[in-house]
Write an enzyme that holds these catalytic residues in place. Structure first.
Site, PDB file in Angstrom:
ATOM      1  N   CYS A   1       0.861  -1.182   0.000  1.00 50.08           N
ATOM      2  CA  CYS A   1       0.000   0.000   0.000  1.00 50.08           C
ATOM      3  C   CYS A   1       0.894   1.228   0.000  1.00 50.08           C
ATOM      4  O   CYS A   1       1.619   1.489  -0.947  1.00 50.08           O
ATOM      5  CB  CYS A   1      -0.976  -0.016   1.165  1.00 50.08           C
ATOM      6  SG  CYS A   1      -0.186  -0.134   2.775  1.00 50.08           S
TER       7      CYS A   1
ATOM      8  N   ARG B   1      -2.130  -0.780   5.528  1.00 52.44           N
ATOM      9  CA  ARG B   1      -3.367  -1.277   4.922  1.00 52.44           C
ATOM     10  C   ARG B   1      -3.141  -2.659   4.315  1.00 52.44           C
ATOM     11  O   ARG B   1      -4.014  -3.518   4.349  1.00 52.44           O
ATOM     12  CB  ARG B   1      -3.851  -0.303   3.830  1.00 52.44           C
ATOM     13  CG  ARG B   1      -4.492   0.948   4.375  1.00 52.44           C
ATOM     14  CD  ARG B   1      -4.845   1.916   3.259  1.00 52.44           C
ATOM     15  NE  ARG B   1      -3.664   2.598   2.739  1.00 52.44           N
ATOM     16  CZ  ARG B   1      -3.695   3.486   1.731  1.00 52.44           C
ATOM     17  NH1 ARG B   1      -4.836   3.779   1.153  1.00 52.44           N
ATOM     18  NH2 ARG B   1      -2.595   4.075   1.319  1.00 52.44           N
TER      19      ARG B   1
END
Lengths: 150, 306
Positions: free
Chosen positions: B254, B259
């Protein structure tokens, strides 16, 4: 730097610095809880305020100069941030309390690195503190713009 | 000493049901323990994006671990070492054989990140609370602002192993052509912006994505209540939708690797892919590195000639 700092900001800084790291977080939480609600005329108009892009959470600020019963040249800062973002609320509250009531000249003279002097970098992380630096910069920019019009 | 596995039917469909616990399961453990705090062998950890959220109220008996101030090395761009990890966990009352249940805000985004870092140190029994903080609060379960009384324990110094679940830039270059998932938002993937919509401080010099990466934003794996989607739904998203099929090696990335920890958790523990790595350098490294290939636009793009 320290001598020129307006009294309210100096007091806030000293309050933080005399605490342990863990207690500094709790003081920040107190500030967070004390963030005043927006004045009625601004409530529901959050989208007209300036978004602080440097912060991870949605926080919106606005300033007034010499309005709402204040003497000419006196600055007042308003901010709103969600309850789920207590750190950001705390930053906004420190600035709202520390800057409101100062004159335009005093606000513009606040050093850009004031947030870094609060001793919060270790407890909160330097990255997060940068959000507060961004917030202060935006307040000063708004004040400068308003003062230029006046 | 470890806590029992949550026998929920939803979890039994996942490859590793022992990696999740439900809010009911945790509530039951807390009720059993009564005034003595949490059940023996179980430590509940809160890990949030906001460093103060825990202080506003947390699950009774839970301790806090912050991704930034606790898990990242303060100087070098890396995670803490074995000694720091041992000091951190021991100080939180976590033993090497403790069952650790992690929960947090934002669909367990940061909780999954913490779990991934625990994995680098080979902590065996570490689980997520399905639905995280949001679901716990939505169900009106107890929160407290009482400081959790912790009895420090000895946690052994374990050397961090970055081989199994962590990928570096060179690994990604060598991996091109195998399944690669970019879990950022669509505008970040296409190159319209270099930062997450709400995270302008963590930028990169160039925008776009690693060529051949497919874009499956991380929160796609979460249901509206913050829990993980069912096995069937997740298979449809990743196995079919992302075209991973039965591949044996997958890398997710990410912006700084948080994430993608969430997606890593889904692929590794819920869908059972055995060789999943998280590229934590992610776009803040790739998008600023010299002479690495970049694709822009909504299509994955092709492997450049080398």
């Amino acid at each position: 730097m320290t001598d020129a700092l307006p009294q309210p900001l100096a007091e806030i800084r000293d309050d933080f610095l005399e605490l342990s790291q863990q207690d500094r977080l709790l003081l920040l939480l107190e500030f967070s809880n004390e963030l005043p609600a927006l004045p009625e005329r601004l409530q529901g108009h959050e989208d007209e305020l300036e978004r602080v892009e440097e912060c991870q959470s949605p926080v919106f600020i606005t300033v007034t100069v010499g309005t709402d019963g204040d003497a000419p040249g006196v600055v007042r800062m308003h901010a709103t941030a969600p309850r789920e973002a207590p750190t950001t609320r705390g930053f906004a509250s420190i600035l709202a309390q520390g800057l409101s009531g100062l004159t335009v000249e005093q606000v513009l003279a606040v050093p850009a690195d004031y947030p870094l002097t609060l001793g919060l970098s270790e407890a909160v992380s330097p990255l997060r503190i940068r959000g507060m630096v961004g917030m202060l910069g935006r307040v000063q920019r708004q004040v400068k713009a308003l003062a230029a019009v006046a | 000493m470890t806590a029992p596995v949550d026998p929920s039917e939803k979890f039994s469909a996942y490859a590793h049901p022992e990696r999740l616990v439900s809010t009911e399961w945790l509530q039951h453990r807390l009720d059993e323990a009564g005034d003595e705090g949490t059940a023996p062998g179980l430590v509940v950890v809160e890990s949030d994006e906001d460093v103060l959220l825990y202080e506003t109220g947390h699950i009774p008996g839970a301790v806090k671990i912050d991704w930034h101030t606790d898990l990242n090395d303060p100087v070098q761009r890396d995670y803490i070492d074995g000694e720091a990890f041992a000091a951190l966990l021991g100080g939180k009352g976590i033993a090497r054989d403790s069952t650790v249940v992690i929960y947090g805000d934002k669909n367990n985004w940061w909780a999954a990140y913490a779990l991934w870092v625990f994995t680098l140190f080979g902590h065996e029994d570490v689980r997520l609370l399905d639905g995280g903080r949001t679901k716990w609060i939505a169900e009106d379960r107890p929160l407290t602002t009482d400081r959790t009384a912790v009895t420090p324990v000895e946690y052994p110094v374990v050397e961090r192993s970055d081989v199994a679940v962590r990928a570096f830039k060179e690994d990604v270059l060598a991996h091109l052509g195998k399944p690669l998932i970019d879990v950022r938002s669509a505008p970040e993937y296409s190159g319209e912006r270099t930062t997450a919509p709400d995270y302008p401080e963590e930028g990169a010099l160039r925008a776009g994505h690693v060529p051949t990466a497919v874009n499956i934003p991380w929160a796609t794996a979460a249901a509206p209540d913050g829990t993980f989607k069912t096995r069937e739904e997740l298979d449809a998203i990743y196995r079919e939708g992302a075209g991973i099929g039965d591949a044996d090696e997958v890398i997710a990335y990410c912006r700084i690797g948080e994430r993608s920890s969430h997606t890593w958790f889904v692929l590794q523990h819920l869908l059972g892919y055995e060789n999943v790595r998280n590229y934590d350098g992610s776009w803040t490294e790739w998008g600023s590195a010299v002479r690495v290939p970049i694709a822009v636009g909504t299509e994955p793009g092709t492997i450049p000639n080398r």
